[in-house]
Design a protein around this motif. Sequence first.
Motif, PDB file in Angstrom:
ATOM      1  N   GLU A 143       0.828  -1.210   0.000  1.00 27.19           N
ATOM      2  CA  GLU A 143       0.000   0.000   0.000  1.00 27.19           C
ATOM      3  C   GLU A 143       0.863   1.261   0.000  1.00 27.19           C
ATOM      4  OE1 GLU A 143      -3.478   2.149   2.693  1.00 27.19           O
ATOM      5  OE2 GLU A 143      -2.881   0.087   3.083  1.00 27.19           O
ATOM      6  N   LYS A 144       1.988   1.217   0.699  1.00 25.16           N
ATOM      7  CA  LYS A 144       2.877   2.376   0.741  1.00 25.16           C
ATOM      8  C   LYS A 144       3.368   2.756  -0.658  1.00 25.16           C
ATOM      9  CE  LYS A 144       7.150   1.877   1.909  1.00 25.16           C
ATOM     10  NZ  LYS A 144       8.415   1.636   2.645  1.00 25.16           N
ATOM     11  N   ILE A 161      -6.221   5.891  -1.422  1.00 20.55           N
ATOM     12  CA  ILE A 161      -6.674   4.580  -1.881  1.00 20.55           C
ATOM     13  C   ILE A 161      -8.085   4.352  -1.356  1.00 20.55           C
ATOM     14  CG2 ILE A 161      -6.227   2.099  -1.793  1.00 20.55           C
ATOM     15  CD1 ILE A 161      -3.329   2.655  -1.467  1.00 20.55           C
ATOM     16  N   ARG A 193      -8.353  -1.047  -0.992  1.00 23.84           N
ATOM     17  CA  ARG A 193      -7.563  -1.518   0.141  1.00 23.84           C
ATOM     18  C   ARG A 193      -8.021  -2.916   0.578  1.00 23.84           C
ATOM     19  NH1 ARG A 193      -8.091   2.571   2.895  1.00 23.84           N
ATOM     20  NH2 ARG A 193      -6.039   3.536   2.650  1.00 23.84           N
ATOM     21  N   LEU A 214      -6.719  -5.370  -1.911  1.00 27.41           N
ATOM     22  CA  LEU A 214      -5.283  -5.592  -1.734  1.00 27.41           C
ATOM     23  C   LEU A 214      -5.041  -6.611  -0.634  1.00 27.41           C
ATOM     24  CD1 LEU A 214      -2.327  -4.892  -2.280  1.00 27.41           C
ATOM     25  CD2 LEU A 214      -2.564  -2.977  -0.679  1.00 27.41           C
ATOM     26  N   LEU A 271      -8.484  -2.756  -7.312  1.00 26.43           N
ATOM     27  CA  LEU A 271      -7.047  -2.778  -7.073  1.00 26.43           C
ATOM     28  C   LEU A 271      -6.287  -2.502  -8.369  1.00 26.43           C
ATOM     29  CD1 LEU A 271      -4.584  -3.321  -5.311  1.00 26.43           C
ATOM     30  CD2 LEU A 271      -4.901  -5.770  -5.737  1.00 26.43           C
ATOM     31  N   CYS A 317      -6.243   1.144  -9.275  1.00 25.52           N
ATOM     32  CA  CYS A 317      -5.274   1.938  -8.526  1.00 25.52           C
ATOM     33  C   CYS A 317      -3.848   1.691  -9.010  1.00 25.52           C
ATOM     34  CB  CYS A 317      -5.367   1.613  -7.039  1.00 25.52           C
ATOM     35  SG  CYS A 317      -6.857   2.224  -6.239  1.00 25.52           S
TER      36      CYS A 317
END
Length: 934
Positions: free
Chosen positions: A515-516, A585, A590, A593, A737, A740
């Motif tokens: 995610e970072k 996000i 999320r 993910l 996902l 993104c």
Amino acid sequence: TFLGEGDLHDKSFDSMEKLAVYELNGVLYHLENHRMMDHRRRARCDESMSDRRRAADMDGVSYSIRMYPSNSFRSNYITNQPAIYASAIALVFVFTSLTFFIYDCLVERRNTAVMKSAEKSSKIVYSLFPAVVRDRLFKTAEEEMAAAEEEKRNKGGIRSLVPKAVSSIVDTNSSDNFKKVTVATFLGRHDSNLTTGDDSTAISGSSPPIADLFTDTTILFADIAGFTAWSSEREPAQVFQLLEALFKEFDTEAKKHGVFKVETIGDCYVAVTGLPNPREDHALAMIRFAQNCLIRFHDLTNELELSLGPGTADLGLRVGLHSGPVTAGVLRGEKSRFQLFGDTMNTASRMESTGIRNRIQVSQKTADLLVAAGKERYLMPRSDTVHAKGKGAMQTYWILPRSSKRRGSSCSTNSNESHDEYNGLRVSFGDDPADSGTASHSSSTKKVGLAKDKSMVGSQRGLSYRSTTSGVGQIDDSASWKDTGIKNGSDEEEGALQPSQLVQRLIKWNAAVLEKYLVKVILVRSVQKQKTGSKGLTVDKDFSSTLFSDEIAEAVDFRHFDRVTENQFASIEVALHKRKSLQCITKEARQELLEYVTRIASMYKNVHFHNFEHASHVTMSASKLMNKVCSRDGDSSSSSTNGGEEKKSDKSDTAISRQRETGLFFSTFGISSDPLAQLAVVFAALVHDVDHTGVPNAILIGEKPELGAKYNNKSVAENNSIMVAWSVLMEPGFENLRACMFGTDKDRDRFRQLLINVVIATDIADRERKQKEQARWQRAFEGFSHWSDEWDNKKEAALSRVDVSLKATVVLEQIVLASDVAHTMQHWLTFMKWNERLYRELWAAYVSGRATNDPTVGWYEGQIGFFDGYIIPLATKLKECGVFGSAGEEYLGNALNNREEWIVKGKEISARFEKTIRNNSEAGDSEPNYWTSH
């Protein structure tokens, strides 16, 4: 000035008219402003003048003159000087007032700064010294001030008449001089001219030492077991994040229990009770403090694993206590601190070093104090004898947990429930002191200490191993899918697979890492005004029959240098540093993910080495190297083009900033400004071994000929891992996902190409591929001396034409290659841990008939050859390419150190591997249980 005949005065001055009447003899008898008179007075005046004229006519001639000022008259006598003077005076007053106001503000500001500095100094003194010592320091400071004032008063007086020799004798024996010591003196300042009659102070050149003997104390040493190996896998900031969090909690507990913190030595925490204020229950107070620290340690390491990565929750705390007299005082010199000395300190240190992780070991003296206090139920004798350096054989004791779960002074009030204080944390009271990391799974002792909920437990030395897949040693897998934040329809189904607690933590951590990097991708896309969040991307379906190893690109396309894009990325890095824009996000993305990482985790096999835990370790190593590359505070940002040496120039801030932007881009070959490439590398690290069966490609082809035929018998496992990971990502349930991750189909195809290149590169057994990879490296860096060669002395237009694609591609491949074998370039204990697991995986394949080669044959020599032929050359590449900064030197240094240590210890270790496995008839069949059927 004669203007002419008639009344020619300026009418604007009528109000200033003056009337003068003269008699014949020229005597003025009336002069007045005629126009300013009121009508009665004017009438009387006119009447009087008429009378005089009549008299004059009789006696002679009289004259009347009307006078008016003129412009020239006014210019001579009317001026602005008074206003100017008044304004000047007012300005001087305002300036003076403003000056005093500013001065007052500056004085107030300085006073505030002085007070803050005093508060900080006071806090430092309070943290360094006990109350008794602090009082003595402050008293000495006051005495010094008084002595200084006395010296000023005496200066030039009768003392000036005393001979110098006599004066020195008087000074030497002066009680004021004897006490002339300040806090600054204690912190390292020494007056070389200060001498006293005391021998010790005459030698040290300072005041008498502050030191006392405390006869009844208990000292604690608490050391983090496994910290050195753990820290070698992390970045420096993460190491200090762990230590600060742990020691802060210990400090809080110390205040609650009246424990004085002495110091921290590396990862060792030292504390004492019984000083400066004596107390009879010093041993009992320290025992309770140690128990609470052990509990808080477990809680924090589990919490921090989500941010600090896998293995954090596996750290342990080894605690040792001893009671007795101790000498305490301030050892002066540079960076002086309050110190403890004596045999009690040494023995307490031996209690810690000979202890076992997650246990509290106490000496006989401390045990006697507990018995005297009626707390013998806390003690359990250690069955073996401890041989401490300088002490010989010693009988020691383990501290048992309290029967009810208590924190501090509180305890459970429910008598029907008995909670183990170390609930969920299991170690045994094994008799082998060397077994500091392996739990003996006895049903009667499995919950009397702390143990981590690991599926595989290896010793701290990496020399022994026990599987905990069944029986009493079974890990607790009662947590459901809900604990991972995923709603799964099969959650209630009988026989559904549930992730172990270890895997749950790893899933969350890997999702957080991805995610970072995903946030960077989205922010860059939004800054560049590209569409984000669209679900209109086409799904890549044409890959089911793809031979990914044939799609390896010579160089994946990387953008050329662009000043605008560099500025945009710099602003994004600042925003991320300030933890802004982290909510870009969507909630759906999320969740997807997290579900994707869980799917990948479930597809990893239950093998010893190529499992999800190892994939998480590779991901952590890749992220560490990527952070080194992307650091905007590295050497490249602050160095000039001359090999990193600073250039002294008079360039403007703008020019320096532009130079840094240019240097950062070319020093990292554009990787630092390419978040999609960064995401692809970390993603590849996570999935590179998915569905690995625990055997090399040569054996896999024989076991699954259809898979070998599908991929032309080339990099079969790697091709299959890409296929599995990519096919899951292209499923309909991950459309948010994908939206993104990929703004366009072009982004998706580029990501896919990067994934193929770096994953296929991990097939180090393919000699043909290795030769091609080496040739590409030579083409990329042939004649390359420093990254400044790419841009030094080039104009802006020329910079935009420099192609960094080949260098960037091979560097990304090296990141994953190095991360895949990072354990060989990290601490010795980390190398031993994964080396043993690889050994067991190969042994399991051998005893099951899947492999024909016995790993016990030539294991020692094989590791040396692996270091010489692959690891050290790879680490050398990391250092020479200059992208990774200090990490390149760190990896190469660790690789060389591990090789040397293996040469010394490798034969013995290999023999222990073989002995341990052959003595355990189940070792060949047992595998780590990451997924349990319920």
